[in-house]
Write an enzyme that holds these catalytic residues in place. Structure first.
Site, short mmCIF file in Angstrom:
data_model
loop_
_atom_site.label_atom_id
_atom_site.label_comp_id
_atom_site.label_asym_id
_atom_site.label_seq_id
_atom_site.Cartn_x
_atom_site.Cartn_y
_atom_site.Cartn_z
N LYS A 131 -1.60 5.09 8.58
CA LYS A 131 -0.55 5.49 7.13
C LYS A 131 -1.26 5.68 6.17
O LYS A 131 -1.14 6.75 5.30
CB LYS A 131 0.67 4.38 7.25
CG LYS A 131 1.59 4.75 5.96
CD LYS A 131 1.35 3.85 4.86
CE LYS A 131 1.39 2.37 4.90
NZ LYS A 131 1.13 1.50 3.97
N SER A 181 1.02 -1.13 0.16
CA SER A 181 -0.08 0.17 -0.18
C SER A 181 0.82 1.05 0.10
O SER A 181 1.47 1.42 0.95
CB SER A 181 -0.95 0.18 1.26
OG SER A 181 -1.92 -1.27 1.14
N LYS A 207 -7.18 1.59 -3.47
CA LYS A 207 -6.92 1.19 -2.09
C LYS A 207 -7.07 2.35 -0.95
O LYS A 207 -7.53 1.90 -0.07
CB LYS A 207 -5.37 0.84 -2.16
CG LYS A 207 -4.91 0.22 -0.63
CD LYS A 207 -5.83 -0.88 0.02
CE LYS A 207 -5.26 -1.34 1.41
NZ LYS A 207 -4.14 -2.14 1.30
#
Length: 294
Positions: A240, A98, A172
């Site tokens: 994050k 990611s 994502k």
């Protein structure tokens, strides 16, 4: 490319380990590497070759899969000249970490100069999805390249082409926004039910098949009511991803108030409650503390 190309998988942690086992079960010759080699060693008994370095892992690879902590970890590999020397033209690199969309586009351009094709293909589904080979795989890059590696991706989950380079990472981020906000809603519903005298397990059963039903309700709602926060998806990675989402939103001139609010709550869970390595369903604990509960 041969029917069963040589695959190198870099990053064999919570997600990468079971993904590697599914590739082996599908019959792909596999070499693995992890920065902490002890995390990769158990895969040898499943039939994988364990490389001592990332450069050795990719030396004979037709397909490279990275499942690292973030885009910076992937970029660090490409900053290593000895590693890049092992990349052969015609290789396809699938970054399933990611990262930011801009990282994906930069890596794609850098690899193109080396004759290597690139796909950004982050996943959703957590460790359960990785183990069951049911991951949602969001693929950005050239559709023709994805078609070449579809059997490899399909061994780990359900790949869907979502657009050009960077689009996989953008999707994502959208996914993580939905996950985080839904975890927050499920936490509130679970606490409301418990404090009001209803059985949270019965609540989940009653909502099954309705508009409020979801994987998050069933899996993370159960975690919350049972107090099980062993990591499937780490809270530090959730924040994050939310930071990346908000940065991307700002670049598009967008304000995402729900995302900002839940991001700040995750940050409190991590920084003030020591929950960095707890499952992201532990946002329930932040909610309980907010309400003066132990």
């Amino acid at each position: 490319m041969s029917e069963k190309p040589n695959v190198a998988l870099l990053g064999t942690g919570l997600m990468g380990g079971p993904m590697a086992r599914n590739l082996l079960a599908a019959g792909f010759p596999l070499t693995v590497w992890n920065r902490s080699l002890e995390k990769a060693q158990p895969l040898a008994s499943d039939g994988a070759k364990v490389a001592d370095s990332a450069a050795l892992a990719v030396k004979d690879a037709d397909i490279i899969i990275t499942m690292l902590s973030d885009g910076s970890a992937t970029a660090a590999l490409l900053d290593d000249a000895s590693f890049c020397e092992q990349l052969k033209p015609g290789t396809i690199w699938i970054d399933m970490s990611s990262a930011k969309p801009e990282h994906a586009r930069a890596q794609s351009a850098q690899l193109a100069a080396l004759g290597v094709s690139h796909l950004d293909a982050p996943v959703s589904g957590g460790t359960k999805g990785a183990e069951a080979a049911t991951l949602a795989i969001m693929v950005g890059g050239e559709a023709e390249v994805m078609d070449q590696v579809k059997p490899v991706l399909s061994a780990m989950g359900r790949p869907v082409h979502v657009g050009s380079s960077g689009a996989g990472q953008l999707c994502k981020l959208a996914n993580q926004t939905i996950v985080a906000v839904t975890i927050s809603a499920v936490a509130e519903a679970t606490l409301l039910a418990q404090q009001g005298g209803a059985d949270p397990a019965a609540l989940r059963k009653a909502l099954t098949g309705g508009f409020a039903d979801s994987v998050i309700l069933q899996q993370h709602g159960e975690r919350m009511s049972e107090g099980n926060f062993e990591p499937g998806g780490l809270s530090k990675f959730q924040v994050k991803d939310l930071d990346n989402t908000l940065e991307e939103a700002r670049s598009l001139g967008l304000e995402l108030p729900s995302t900002q609010s839940v991001r700040d709550r995750f940050a409190y869970l991590i920084e003030d409650m020591g929950g960095a390595d707890w499952d992201h369903s532990a946002l329930y604990l932040e909610l309980k503390k907010r309400n003066g509960m132990s």
